[in-house]
Scaffold this motif. Structure first.
Motif, PDB file in Angstrom:
ATOM      1  N   GLY A  16      -5.331  -8.126   6.444  1.00 28.91           N
ATOM      2  CA  GLY A  16      -6.565  -7.603   5.247  1.00 28.91           C
ATOM      3  C   GLY A  16      -5.242  -7.822   4.227  1.00 28.91           C
ATOM      4  O   GLY A  16      -4.276  -7.369   4.211  1.00 28.91           O
ATOM      5  N   ALA A  17      -5.121  -8.666   2.747  1.00 24.20           N
ATOM      6  CA  ALA A  17      -3.926  -8.696   2.005  1.00 24.20           C
ATOM      7  C   ALA A  17      -4.464  -8.668   0.176  1.00 24.20           C
ATOM      8  O   ALA A  17      -4.061  -8.744  -0.597  1.00 24.20           O
ATOM      9  CB  ALA A  17      -3.594 -10.512   1.647  1.00 24.20           C
ATOM     10  N   GLY A  18      -4.368  -6.802   0.857  1.00 25.30           N
ATOM     11  CA  GLY A  18      -5.488  -6.511  -0.291  1.00 25.30           C
ATOM     12  C   GLY A  18      -4.264  -5.501  -0.405  1.00 25.30           C
ATOM     13  O   GLY A  18      -2.878  -5.610   0.143  1.00 25.30           O
ATOM     14  N   PRO A  19      -4.280  -5.045  -1.509  1.00 28.39           N
ATOM     15  CA  PRO A  19      -3.107  -3.606  -1.665  1.00 28.39           C
ATOM     16  C   PRO A  19      -2.077  -2.979  -1.009  1.00 28.39           C
ATOM     17  O   PRO A  19      -1.304  -3.114  -0.470  1.00 28.39           O
ATOM     18  CB  PRO A  19      -3.474  -2.563  -2.690  1.00 28.39           C
ATOM     19  CG  PRO A  19      -4.947  -3.074  -3.433  1.00 28.39           C
ATOM     20  CD  PRO A  19      -5.266  -4.196  -2.309  1.00 28.39           C
ATOM     21  N   ALA A  20      -2.733  -2.890   0.329  1.00 31.09           N
ATOM     22  CA  ALA A  20      -2.357  -2.035   1.232  1.00 31.09           C
ATOM     23  C   ALA A  20      -2.559  -2.883   2.096  1.00 31.09           C
ATOM     24  O   ALA A  20      -0.797  -2.761   2.578  1.00 31.09           O
ATOM     25  CB  ALA A  20      -2.977  -1.274   2.092  1.00 31.09           C
ATOM     26  N   GLY A  21      -2.387  -4.208   2.065  1.00 26.16           N
ATOM     27  CA  GLY A  21      -2.056  -4.954   3.647  1.00 26.16           C
ATOM     28  C   GLY A  21      -0.737  -5.274   2.987  1.00 26.16           C
ATOM     29  O   GLY A  21       0.409  -6.128   4.046  1.00 26.16           O
ATOM     30  N   ASN A  41      -9.547 -14.822   2.160  1.00 21.37           N
ATOM     31  CA  ASN A  41      -9.227 -15.226   0.914  1.00 21.37           C
ATOM     32  C   ASN A  41      -8.217 -16.140   0.995  1.00 21.37           C
ATOM     33  O   ASN A  41      -7.163 -16.695   2.404  1.00 21.37           O
ATOM     34  CB  ASN A  41      -9.485 -14.200  -0.248  1.00 21.37           C
ATOM     35  CG  ASN A  41     -10.605 -13.002   0.569  1.00 21.37           C
ATOM     36  OD1 ASN A  41     -11.357 -13.647  -0.124  1.00 21.37           O
ATOM     37  ND2 ASN A  41      -9.973 -12.394   0.644  1.00 21.37           N
ATOM     38  N   ILE A  42      -8.525 -17.424   0.158  1.00 22.05           N
ATOM     39  CA  ILE A  42      -7.918 -18.359  -0.055  1.00 22.05           C
ATOM     40  C   ILE A  42      -6.291 -17.844  -1.236  1.00 22.05           C
ATOM     41  O   ILE A  42      -5.493 -18.487  -0.784  1.00 22.05           O
ATOM     42  CB  ILE A  42      -8.548 -18.914  -1.301  1.00 22.05           C
ATOM     43  CG1 ILE A  42      -7.762 -21.264  -1.719  1.00 22.05           C
ATOM     44  CG2 ILE A  42      -8.760 -18.473  -3.103  1.00 22.05           C
ATOM     45  CD1 ILE A  42      -8.839 -21.749  -2.116  1.00 22.05           C
ATOM     46  N   GLY A  43      -6.610 -16.483  -1.443  1.00 23.54           N
ATOM     47  CA  GLY A  43      -5.389 -16.111  -1.531  1.00 23.54           C
ATOM     48  C   GLY A  43      -4.566 -14.753  -1.425  1.00 23.54           C
ATOM     49  O   GLY A  43      -5.811 -13.569  -1.139  1.00 23.54           O
ATOM     50  N   PRO A  44      -3.321 -14.309  -2.043  1.00 21.24           N
ATOM     51  CA  PRO A  44      -3.658 -12.817  -1.545  1.00 21.24           C
ATOM     52  C   PRO A  44      -4.212 -12.067  -2.597  1.00 21.24           C
ATOM     53  O   PRO A  44      -4.442 -12.686  -3.607  1.00 21.24           O
ATOM     54  CB  PRO A  44      -2.168 -12.896  -1.816  1.00 21.24           C
ATOM     55  CG  PRO A  44      -1.595 -13.567  -2.282  1.00 21.24           C
ATOM     56  CD  PRO A  44      -2.268 -14.525  -2.640  1.00 21.24           C
ATOM     57  N   GLY A  45      -4.462 -10.635  -2.404  1.00 22.78           N
ATOM     58  CA  GLY A  45      -4.828  -9.792  -3.366  1.00 22.78           C
ATOM     59  C   GLY A  45      -5.910  -8.607  -3.040  1.00 22.78           C
ATOM     60  O   GLY A  45      -5.925  -8.286  -3.506  1.00 22.78           O
ATOM     61  N   GLY A  46      -7.100  -9.308  -2.612  1.00 24.43           N
ATOM     62  CA  GLY A  46      -8.006  -9.231  -1.639  1.00 24.43           C
ATOM     63  C   GLY A  46      -8.899  -8.257  -2.536  1.00 24.43           C
ATOM     64  O   GLY A  46      -8.779  -8.955  -3.514  1.00 24.43           O
ATOM     65  N   GLN A  47      -9.838  -7.324  -2.978  1.00 30.49           N
ATOM     66  CA  GLN A  47     -10.706  -7.562  -3.951  1.00 30.49           C
ATOM     67  C   GLN A  47      -9.989  -6.786  -5.046  1.00 30.49           C
ATOM     68  O   GLN A  47     -10.244  -7.735  -6.478  1.00 30.49           O
ATOM     69  CB  GLN A  47     -11.668  -6.321  -3.546  1.00 30.49           C
ATOM     70  CG  GLN A  47     -12.713  -6.620  -2.324  1.00 30.49           C
ATOM     71  CD  GLN A  47     -13.292  -7.787  -2.730  1.00 30.49           C
ATOM     72  OE1 GLN A  47     -13.380  -8.757  -3.645  1.00 30.49           O
ATOM     73  NE2 GLN A  47     -14.086  -8.281  -1.263  1.00 30.49           N
ATOM     74  N   VAL A  48      -9.319  -5.791  -5.568  1.00 27.37           N
ATOM     75  CA  VAL A  48      -8.695  -5.121  -6.248  1.00 27.37           C
ATOM     76  C   VAL A  48      -7.636  -6.524  -7.425  1.00 27.37           C
ATOM     77  O   VAL A  48      -7.771  -6.140  -8.250  1.00 27.37           O
ATOM     78  CB  VAL A  48      -7.693  -3.789  -6.158  1.00 27.37           C
ATOM     79  CG1 VAL A  48      -6.984  -3.519  -7.039  1.00 27.37           C
ATOM     80  CG2 VAL A  48      -8.662  -3.306  -5.128  1.00 27.37           C
ATOM     81  N   PHE A  49      -6.984  -7.097  -6.514  1.00 24.26           N
ATOM     82  CA  PHE A  49      -5.911  -8.068  -7.287  1.00 24.26           C
ATOM     83  C   PHE A  49      -6.591  -9.617  -6.641  1.00 24.26           C
ATOM     84  O   PHE A  49      -6.222 -10.748  -6.809  1.00 24.26           O
ATOM     85  CB  PHE A  49      -4.370  -7.968  -6.447  1.00 24.26           C
ATOM     86  CG  PHE A  49      -4.054  -6.492  -6.712  1.00 24.26           C
ATOM     87  CD1 PHE A  49      -4.094  -5.822  -8.204  1.00 24.26           C
ATOM     88  CD2 PHE A  49      -3.526  -5.826  -5.586  1.00 24.26           C
ATOM     89  CE1 PHE A  49      -3.796  -4.517  -7.883  1.00 24.26           C
ATOM     90  CE2 PHE A  49      -3.042  -4.017  -5.977  1.00 24.26           C
ATOM     91  CZ  PHE A  49      -2.842  -3.486  -6.700  1.00 24.26           C
ATOM     92  N   VAL A  69      -0.195  -4.900 -11.556  1.00 23.78           N
ATOM     93  CA  VAL A  69       0.901  -4.664 -10.563  1.00 23.78           C
ATOM     94  C   VAL A  69       0.192  -5.642  -9.607  1.00 23.78           C
ATOM     95  O   VAL A  69       1.684  -4.976  -8.795  1.00 23.78           O
ATOM     96  CB  VAL A  69      -0.218  -2.576 -10.125  1.00 23.78           C
ATOM     97  CG1 VAL A  69       0.721  -2.364  -8.960  1.00 23.78           C
ATOM     98  CG2 VAL A  69       0.431  -1.963 -11.606  1.00 23.78           C
ATOM     99  N   GLY A  70      -0.506  -6.230  -9.237  1.00 28.63           N
ATOM    100  CA  GLY A  70      -0.139  -6.783  -8.133  1.00 28.63           C
ATOM    101  C   GLY A  70       0.125  -8.729  -7.958  1.00 28.63           C
ATOM    102  O   GLY A  70       0.663  -8.746  -6.625  1.00 28.63           O
ATOM    103  N   ALA A 316      -3.035   4.709  -4.357  1.00 26.19           N
ATOM    104  CA  ALA A 316      -3.139   5.330  -2.909  1.00 26.19           C
ATOM    105  C   ALA A 316      -3.062   4.473  -1.583  1.00 26.19           C
ATOM    106  O   ALA A 316      -2.466   4.312  -0.338  1.00 26.19           O
ATOM    107  CB  ALA A 316      -3.974   6.102  -2.779  1.00 26.19           C
ATOM    108  N   ALA A 317      -3.844   3.566  -1.478  1.00 29.32           N
ATOM    109  CA  ALA A 317      -3.966   2.319  -0.991  1.00 29.32           C
ATOM    110  C   ALA A 317      -2.774   1.393  -0.858  1.00 29.32           C
ATOM    111  O   ALA A 317      -1.862   1.128   0.348  1.00 29.32           O
ATOM    112  CB  ALA A 317      -4.998   1.193  -1.391  1.00 29.32           C
ATOM    113  N   VAL A 318      -1.592   1.253  -1.791  1.00 28.67           N
ATOM    114  CA  VAL A 318      -0.604   0.679  -1.508  1.00 28.67           C
ATOM    115  C   VAL A 318       0.374   1.928  -0.785  1.00 28.67           C
ATOM    116  O   VAL A 318       1.174   0.936   0.212  1.00 28.67           O
ATOM    117  CB  VAL A 318      -0.397   0.896  -2.736  1.00 28.67           C
ATOM    118  CG1 VAL A 318       1.950   0.404  -3.135  1.00 28.67           C
ATOM    119  CG2 VAL A 318      -0.673  -0.205  -3.690  1.00 28.67           C
ATOM    120  N   VAL A 319       0.403   3.049  -0.566  1.00 26.04           N
ATOM    121  CA  VAL A 319       0.853   4.330  -0.650  1.00 26.04           C
ATOM    122  C   VAL A 319       0.977   4.138   0.982  1.00 26.04           C
ATOM    123  O   VAL A 319       1.724   3.868   1.247  1.00 26.04           O
ATOM    124  CB  VAL A 319       1.244   5.813  -1.133  1.00 26.04           C
ATOM    125  CG1 VAL A 319       2.464   6.435  -0.309  1.00 26.04           C
ATOM    126  CG2 VAL A 319       1.587   5.178  -2.820  1.00 26.04           C
TER     127      VAL A 319
END
Length: 472
Positions: A16-21, A41-49, A69-70, A316-319
């Motif tokens: 998973g390449a969202g904030p946490a990944g 997904n086709i690129g990074p960011g997940g749902q948020v980014f 921020v992403g 929080a996901a990033v941390v």
């Protein structure tokens, strides 16, 4: 072009390449661990980014500072030595930390010493009459189109539900010149009183000013109806109207697009299929994995970070991603951990990022009216199973979601329970007078995402596998 993993085994595989990944993969790679990041997904960011590297929306004020921020997270990842594969669908993870991933129609297998699941969140099911009609979508689906293609509604549009995303989406649609005719707020009046004891933490959190500003921005341009207690979509093969009750009065309005949202819940399918223990969270009304302070699960070597560990938001996901990666570094290359922020610093960052969360969870706790449907309202979209069908099955002996599969095939369609699982658990719990924890959830198995029979047949087989099938 299909890109296969460069090696058969890695120190750390992040899914998973969202904030946490993004944060976890960059942190592990920075410490010198061989790191693979897989994302469908086709690129990074997940749902948020989502579409952070490709969005056509270039005016930064339109999507807001939090979205951009992403870009910094993606830059950090690209500066690291992490191997990244997109359009990669992980369909199996087992207790031996062997991962099966589908890339370009072919499966690859990799082994990890540590796996960090960063599978994020799903929107909570919102099963109202008519929710399967063309013209009814989730707020998250609308936001995906907005971020990836700059598409906004231009017909008669109603947004209904509750939660921070509802207001964020409303603001983003308006900034891009889209149309919103009405917002139907389903937040229960009693939730405001229940949330009061947690108000101070919220008022002193980053959420407060941002949330207030967004709500003001939207309310200045859109009619908002609060205290909505009933909601239904109607139309003959296509959405035509929405009816709702607020303040004891029913109103029906013509509409072309209805966007529904009542919060997000952890995406637990892959973690559950891997055997990770989960418990029912009675505040967030969903299943959450049982984790220690570093995100480690009940399965040795599997950690979970981000919203898949319990809803906490992007910061929080990033941390959490960094904490899980730091724990992997401590276990696999303790000498390299000196390069990373101290665990105590990261935990302090997490406490700051989660400040005010209990207030939001309490305020936006969705009403049972919109979680537990009745009558002919469809529960399982894939198999078109209604609430009445589920209750009829309980009456003749179905004791939980897994027995219900045999009676009605619920959870056995392409979505594999993602759109009906929570509803089925709560509906059966209510019918049987038990808690959701006692009722349980679907038993999830690989493949956790649909793959073709041809792909399954092409999976490498050992001599023992062949002998197990071919007798004589």
């Amino acid at each position: 072009m299909t890109v296969a993993p460069k090696r058969e085994d890695y120190d750390v595989v992040v899914i998973g390449a969202g904030p946490a990944g993004l944060a976890a993969a960059a942190t592990a790679a920075e410490a010198g661990l061989s790191t693979l990041l897989l994302d469908e997904n086709i690129g990074p960011g997940g749902q948020v980014f989502r579409a952070i590297s490709s969005t056509p929306v270039t005016d930064r004020s339109q999507l807001g500072a939090d979205y951009w921020v992403g870009a910094d997270l993606v830059q950090s990842l690209r500066a690291s030595n992490a191997e990244v594969i997109h359009r990669a669908t992980v369909w199996s993870l087992d207790r031996n930390l062997e991962i099966a991933v589908s890339i370009g129609g072919a499966s690859a297998f990799v082994k990890a010493k540590r796996v960090i699941l960063a599978t994020g969140a799903l929107e909570r099911p919102f099963p109202i009459p008519g929710w399967t009609l063309p013209g009814v979508m989730t707020a998250g689906a609308a936001q995906t189109m907005l971020k990836s293609s700059a598409l906004v509604p231009d017909g008669r549009t109603v947004i209904a539900g509750q939660g921070p995303l509802l207001w964020l989406l409303g603001a983003q649609i308006l900034r891009l010149g889209g149309r919103i005719d009405r917002i139907l707020d389903t937040t229960e009046r009693g939730n405001y009183f229940a949330a009061l004891p947690h108000a101070f933490a919220f008022l002193t959190s980053p959420y407060f000013a941002k949330g207030l500003s967004m709500m003001r921005e939207v309310k200045a341009k859109v009619q908002v109806v609060s205290g909505v207690t009933e909601l239904a979509a109607a139309g003959d093969g296509q959405l035509a109207s929405v009816s709702y009750v607020a303040g004891g009065k029913r109103e029906t309005i013509p509409v072309d697009l209805l966007l529904l949202h009542q919060g997000v819940v952890p995406n637990v399918n892959l973690a559950m299929a891997a055997g990770v223990e989960h418990r029912w969270d009675d505040l967030q009304l969903c299943w959450s994995p049982v984790l220690d302070a570093s995100g480690n699960s009940s399965v040795a070597g599997i950690a979970i970070a981000g919203d898949g560990a319990g809803i906490g938001g992007a910061n929080a996901a990033v941390v959490r991603g960094r904490i899980a990666a730091r724990a992997a570094v401590d276990a696999l290359a303790p000498a390299a951990a000196a390069k990373l922020p101290a665990t105590a610093t990261l935990r302090a960052d997490l406490a700051k990022a989660e400040r005010g969360r209990v207030f939001l969870d309490t305020l936006f706790r969705p009403s049972s009216q919109f979680r537990i449907p009745s009558g002919d309202t469809i529960v399982c979209r894939c198999e078109e199973v209604t609430a009445k069908d589920v209750l009829d099955s309980v009456a003749i002996g179905a004791t939980g979601p897994n027995q219900l599969k045999a009676y009605r095939r619920t959870g056995m369609g392409p979505c594999q329970g993602r759109l009906c699982g929570l509803t089925v658990t709560e509906l059966m719990a209510q019918a049987r007078g038990k808690t959701p924890q006692e009722i349980g959830y679907y038993r999830l198995r690989a493949p956790v995402k649909p793959i073709t029979l041809a792909e399954l047949a092409a999976v490498p087989k050992s001599e023992a596998d062949v002998k197990a099938v071919v007798r004589g």
